[in-house]
Design a protein around this motif. Structure first.
Motif, PDB file in Angstrom:
ATOM      1  N   GLY A 149       0.823  -1.212   0.000  1.00  0.00           N
ATOM      2  CA  GLY A 149       0.000   0.000   0.000  1.00  0.00           C
ATOM      3  C   GLY A 149       0.848   1.249   0.000  1.00  0.00           C
ATOM      4  O   GLY A 149       2.076   1.193   0.117  1.00  0.00           O
ATOM      5  N   LYS A 150       0.198   2.389  -0.139  1.00  0.00           N
ATOM      6  CA  LYS A 150       0.882   3.676  -0.186  1.00  0.00           C
ATOM      7  C   LYS A 150       0.125   4.718   0.637  1.00  0.00           C
ATOM      8  O   LYS A 150      -1.105   4.719   0.668  1.00  0.00           O
ATOM      9  CB  LYS A 150       1.014   4.170  -1.631  1.00  0.00           C
ATOM     10  CG  LYS A 150       2.068   3.437  -2.454  1.00  0.00           C
ATOM     11  CD  LYS A 150       2.218   4.059  -3.822  1.00  0.00           C
ATOM     12  CE  LYS A 150       3.298   3.363  -4.639  1.00  0.00           C
ATOM     13  NZ  LYS A 150       4.657   3.524  -4.044  1.00  0.00           N
ATOM     14  N   ASP A 179       5.664  -3.787   8.365  1.00  0.00           N
ATOM     15  CA  ASP A 179       5.861  -4.247   9.739  1.00  0.00           C
ATOM     16  C   ASP A 179       4.868  -3.612  10.706  1.00  0.00           C
ATOM     17  O   ASP A 179       4.666  -4.125  11.815  1.00  0.00           O
ATOM     18  CB  ASP A 179       7.288  -3.937  10.205  1.00  0.00           C
ATOM     19  CG  ASP A 179       8.339  -4.737   9.439  1.00  0.00           C
ATOM     20  OD1 ASP A 179       7.995  -5.847   8.969  1.00  0.00           O
ATOM     21  OD2 ASP A 179       9.479  -4.253   9.315  1.00  0.00           O
ATOM     22  N   MET A 180       4.254  -2.503  10.301  1.00  0.00           N
ATOM     23  CA  MET A 180       3.284  -1.820  11.152  1.00  0.00           C
ATOM     24  C   MET A 180       1.850  -2.287  10.911  1.00  0.00           C
ATOM     25  O   MET A 180       0.937  -1.902  11.630  1.00  0.00           O
ATOM     26  CB  MET A 180       3.360  -0.310  10.912  1.00  0.00           C
ATOM     27  CG  MET A 180       4.711   0.302  11.232  1.00  0.00           C
ATOM     28  SD  MET A 180       5.117   0.179  12.985  1.00  0.00           S
ATOM     29  CE  MET A 180       3.860   1.238  13.698  1.00  0.00           C
ATOM     30  N   ILE A 213      -6.001  -2.549  11.676  1.00  0.00           N
ATOM     31  CA  ILE A 213      -5.038  -2.405  10.584  1.00  0.00           C
ATOM     32  C   ILE A 213      -3.644  -2.143  11.138  1.00  0.00           C
ATOM     33  O   ILE A 213      -2.714  -2.922  10.934  1.00  0.00           O
ATOM     34  CB  ILE A 213      -5.463  -1.251   9.654  1.00  0.00           C
ATOM     35  CG1 ILE A 213      -6.882  -1.459   9.148  1.00  0.00           C
ATOM     36  CG2 ILE A 213      -4.501  -1.148   8.480  1.00  0.00           C
ATOM     37  CD1 ILE A 213      -7.488  -0.236   8.520  1.00  0.00           C
ATOM     38  N   ASP A 214      -3.502  -1.025  11.828  1.00  0.00           N
ATOM     39  CA  ASP A 214      -2.216  -0.610  12.405  1.00  0.00           C
ATOM     40  C   ASP A 214      -2.045  -1.294  13.761  1.00  0.00           C
ATOM     41  O   ASP A 214      -2.879  -1.147  14.660  1.00  0.00           O
ATOM     42  CB  ASP A 214      -2.196   0.914  12.552  1.00  0.00           C
ATOM     43  CG  ASP A 214      -0.819   1.457  12.907  1.00  0.00           C
ATOM     44  OD1 ASP A 214      -0.035   0.730  13.548  1.00  0.00           O
ATOM     45  OD2 ASP A 214      -0.525   2.605  12.542  1.00  0.00           O
ATOM     46  N   LYS A 215      -0.949  -2.019  13.937  1.00  0.00           N
ATOM     47  CA  LYS A 215      -0.728  -2.764  15.180  1.00  0.00           C
ATOM     48  C   LYS A 215      -0.627  -1.851  16.394  1.00  0.00           C
ATOM     49  O   LYS A 215      -0.926  -2.272  17.517  1.00  0.00           O
ATOM     50  CB  LYS A 215       0.563  -3.581  15.068  1.00  0.00           C
ATOM     51  CG  LYS A 215       0.539  -4.656  14.003  1.00  0.00           C
ATOM     52  CD  LYS A 215       1.889  -5.353  13.921  1.00  0.00           C
ATOM     53  CE  LYS A 215       1.909  -6.410  12.828  1.00  0.00           C
ATOM     54  NZ  LYS A 215       3.234  -7.069  12.711  1.00  0.00           N
TER      55      LYS A 215
END
Length: 235
Positions: A149-150, A179-180, A213-215
């Motif tokens: 993704g971007k 990684d995030m 989505i974001d850890k």
């Protein structure tokens, strides 16, 4: 004479029983034909996605698309099971700020927004119910795997003087740090569809993700939401 009548009665009873048995046998076979054969197909369409922390609206909708293949497996006349494999775009858009100034001579409009584009491979497992032949309602889980993704920021300044407008724009993009991001995404889908012909159909679906989505962020404000509208073709 009595023997004659007795014989005729026995013959009539035997024929009636045979006719009833034959009728039941003949009527039983069409029931098997109510279940349609397994069919393969392809589908594609547009996505309108946003994040759970946002309010639904034009300023939060990130447009994308989905495309892939499916197999429709009838269970009965009313129910079928449809697993799919899709390339699926999700994400969100956010207008960070928008301003307008006017000094009587020049009008200046400034807009800065960010876009997040996320690409997944998704596997929806839909159970479809048909209240009528051509119309169906569907529901089921969707399992997705994050590909890439971007993050993109865009700014534009439109200056209007004497009826002449000059616009300047700039943008900046960077890859999302994998990684995030949680690689696996689980969601629940609900939709409906209509068969225009025996081969061509239209469908609409809403998928509500339950995996963050974001850890590093709380799950309640960190899920995918996506509306899908598309066409499908069955072979």
């Amino acid at each position: 004479m009595k023997k004659l009548f007795l014989g005729l009665a026995l013959t009539a009873g035997t024929l009636a029983f045979a006719q009833e048995t034959e009728t039941k046998t003949v009527n039983a076979s069409p029931l098997k034909n109510d279940v349609q054969p397994i069919r393969f197909g392809i589908k594609a369409g547009g996505n309108s996605a946003y994040f759970s922390q946002q309010k639904f609206g034009i300023n939060s909708q990130q447009l994308g698309f989905h495309a892939g293949a499916f197999v429709n497996i009838p269970i009965s006349k009313q129910f079928s099971f449809q697993p799919e494999v899709l390339f699926n775009q999700m994400g969100a858009k956010d207008v960070m700020y928008s301003t307008e100034t006017d000094n009587g001579v020049t009008n200046v409009k400034t807009k800065v927004q960010s876009r997040v584009n996320m690409n997944y491979i998704s596997v929806p497992l839909m159970v479809q119910m048909r209240p009528i032949d051509k119309f169906y309602i569907e529901a089921g889980p969707e399992f997705s795997y994050f590909l890439n993704g971007k993050n993109k920021s865009e700014s534009s300044v439109a200056s209007t003087t004497g009826g002449v407008t000059t616009t300047t724009a700039s943008s900046n993009s960077q890859d999302i740090d994998k990684d995030m991001i949680n690689k696996f995404n689980f969601g629940l889908g609900l939709g409906l569809g209509y068969d225009i012909t025996s081969n061509i159909g239209v469908s609409a679906r809403y998928v509500n993700s339950l995996t963050k989505i974001d850890k590093s962020r709380p799950a309640a404000e960190n899920n995918n939401r996506v509306f899908q509208l598309g066409l499908n073709y069955k072979f």
